[in-house]
Design a protein around this motif. Structure first.
Motif, short mmCIF file in Angstrom:
data_model
loop_
_atom_site.label_atom_id
_atom_site.label_comp_id
_atom_site.label_asym_id
_atom_site.label_seq_id
_atom_site.Cartn_x
_atom_site.Cartn_y
_atom_site.Cartn_z
N GLY A 82 36.28 33.67 34.73
CA GLY A 82 37.06 34.28 33.65
C GLY A 82 37.68 35.60 34.06
O GLY A 82 38.87 35.86 33.80
N VAL A 83 36.90 36.44 34.73
CA VAL A 83 37.42 37.74 35.15
C VAL A 83 38.49 37.57 36.23
O VAL A 83 39.53 38.23 36.20
CB VAL A 83 36.27 38.66 35.64
CG1 VAL A 83 36.82 39.96 36.20
CG2 VAL A 83 35.30 38.95 34.50
N ALA A 84 38.26 36.65 37.16
CA ALA A 84 39.26 36.40 38.21
C ALA A 84 40.54 35.83 37.60
O ALA A 84 41.65 36.18 38.02
CB ALA A 84 38.71 35.46 39.27
N GLY A 85 40.40 34.96 36.62
CA GLY A 85 41.57 34.42 35.93
C GLY A 85 42.37 35.52 35.25
O GLY A 85 43.60 35.55 35.30
N ARG A 86 41.66 36.43 34.60
CA ARG A 86 42.32 37.58 33.97
C ARG A 86 43.02 38.44 35.03
O ARG A 86 44.13 38.92 34.81
CB ARG A 86 41.27 38.39 33.21
CG ARG A 86 41.76 39.67 32.62
CD ARG A 86 42.46 39.44 31.32
NE ARG A 86 42.79 40.72 30.71
CZ ARG A 86 43.69 40.87 29.80
NH1 ARG A 86 44.33 39.82 29.34
NH2 ARG A 86 43.95 42.04 29.29
N HIS A 87 42.38 38.61 36.16
CA HIS A 87 42.93 39.41 37.25
C HIS A 87 44.23 38.79 37.78
O HIS A 87 45.23 39.48 37.98
CB HIS A 87 41.89 39.52 38.36
CG HIS A 87 42.10 40.66 39.29
ND1 HIS A 87 41.13 41.08 40.14
CD2 HIS A 87 43.15 41.48 39.51
CE1 HIS A 87 41.57 42.10 40.85
NE2 HIS A 87 42.80 42.36 40.49
#
Length: 171
Positions: A82-87
């Motif tokens: 999720g965090v990498a997708g947001r990044h």
């Protein structure tokens, strides 16, 4: 060849160590400063590795416990996904829509409650949108996302795979 639960758990631990080693190599040898989103991605990777290490050492017999460990590891790496997708999303914003840079993560942790820190970090900042490193034309968050998705698939496979039930002989 049937892969044992313990072997796959060990491979997840190894994958976590490799991922963190590469992140630390880029930080300390190549001089890339991690942005707050990068640090949060590491948290999920380390948590998955920790759960997989416990599963590896415990080597449970019960299928329910095996699935519980796989679920926990999956949730941990899902955080990183999720965090990498947001990044990745932040890096693909038009320049006029990129959020402005805010204070550093250390300051946020010292000055604000954790809920506010999470909200601030996950909203992203200008430093998270910068592309400092590429490989084969893709940025580090894209490669991280691909790696985390692969690990998530392994965790899901561990969660939903068939585990043979061994019946004990009755006396």
């Amino acid at each position: 060849m049937r892969l044992s639960y313990r072997l796959v758990s060990g491979l997840l631990v190894l994958a976590s160590i490799v991922g963190m080693s590469f992140a630390l190599y880029l930080e300390h040898v190549k001089g890339l400063e991690p942005c707050p989103l990068c640090i949060f991605q590491r948290v999920g990777l380390m948590a998955m590795g920790f759960v997989a290490l416990i599963a590896f050492l415990h080597n449970p017999v019960s299928n329910a416990i095996k699935r519980f460990y796989a679920f926990l590891a999956g949730v941990a790496i899902l955080w990183s996904v999720g965090v990498a997708g947001r990044h990745v999303w932040l890096q693909h914003l038009p320049p006029d829509q990129v959020p402005s840079c805010g204070p550093g993560l250390n300051y946020l942790i010292d000055a604000l409650p954790m809920k506010t820190v999470l909200q601030e970090v996950l909203s992203g900042s200008g430093e998270c949108a910068a592309i400092d490193w590429t490989f084969l034309g893709q940025s580090l968050p894209v490669w991280s996302l691909a790696y985390f998705l692969l690990l998530l698939l392994v965790c899901l496979w561990q969660l939903f795979r068939f585990y043979p039930v061994f019946k004990t002989a009755k006396k």
